[in-house]
Scaffold this motif. Structure first.
Motif, short mmCIF file in Angstrom:
data_model
loop_
_atom_site.label_atom_id
_atom_site.label_comp_id
_atom_site.label_asym_id
_atom_site.label_seq_id
_atom_site.Cartn_x
_atom_site.Cartn_y
_atom_site.Cartn_z
N ARG A 149 -3.83 1.96 -2.23
CA ARG A 149 -2.80 1.54 -3.19
C ARG A 149 -3.04 2.32 -4.47
NH1 ARG A 149 -4.12 -3.61 -4.40
NH2 ARG A 149 -3.29 -4.33 -2.43
N ASP A 177 -9.73 -5.68 0.65
CA ASP A 177 -9.35 -4.85 -0.50
C ASP A 177 -10.56 -4.61 -1.38
OD1 ASP A 177 -6.71 -4.28 -0.12
OD2 ASP A 177 -5.94 -5.76 -1.52
N TYR A 237 0.85 -1.19 0.00
CA TYR A 237 0.00 0.00 0.00
C TYR A 237 0.88 1.23 0.00
CZ TYR A 237 -3.69 -3.22 1.13
OH TYR A 237 -4.57 -4.26 1.08
N LEU A 259 -6.40 2.00 3.98
CA LEU A 259 -5.14 1.93 3.25
C LEU A 259 -5.43 2.14 1.78
CD1 LEU A 259 -3.74 -1.21 5.06
CD2 LEU A 259 -2.88 1.12 5.30
#
Length: 122
Positions: A82, A95, A52, A80
């Motif tokens: 990415r 995710d 990340y 988080l």
């Protein structure tokens, strides 16, 4: 003269820090009863977790149709982000893929990704 310059430098630093601490609204949701919920980015740092790019903190606030504050969540919610493929926002270990194209506004995770990954660098 020297004290005036020092005073002005301190004032600039204080104003700059206050502006930097100001939450950035990245997503707004409107509901039929004139309720408006804003999600704001209140913290953003390099992620410690591998895979990340950013570790962010999100706050939530609610206003009524007149713009009066109804609720401000005292908690800060962690996510988080990415930025590179596969682009994603992770919340509580899950995710969520994000759409990096399009107008945005439909999904708060897409809007968070845009606010963090597409923000101009100064």
């Amino acid at each position: 003269m020297r004290s005036v310059a020092l005073f002005l430098a301190i004032e600039v630093l204080l104003v700059s820090n206050a502006a930097a601490a100001e939450p950035i609204v990245f997503h707004t949701a409107h509901f039929g009863d004139d309720t408006v919920v804003n999600l704001s980015l209140v913290g953003n740092q390099a992620a410690e977790r591998v895979g990340y790019d950013y570790d962010v903190l999100i706050s939530l606030s609610e206003t009524n149709g007149r713009g009066d504050a109804v609720y401000s969540d005292p908690g800060k919610h962690r996510a988080l982000v990415r930025c590179n493929p596969p682009e994603a926002v992770a919340v509580r270990g899950v995710d969520y893929p994000v759409r990096t194209s399009g107008a945005g506004g439909d999904d708060w995770k897409d809007d968070l990704w845009r606010a963090v990954c597409e923000s101009p660098v100064s």
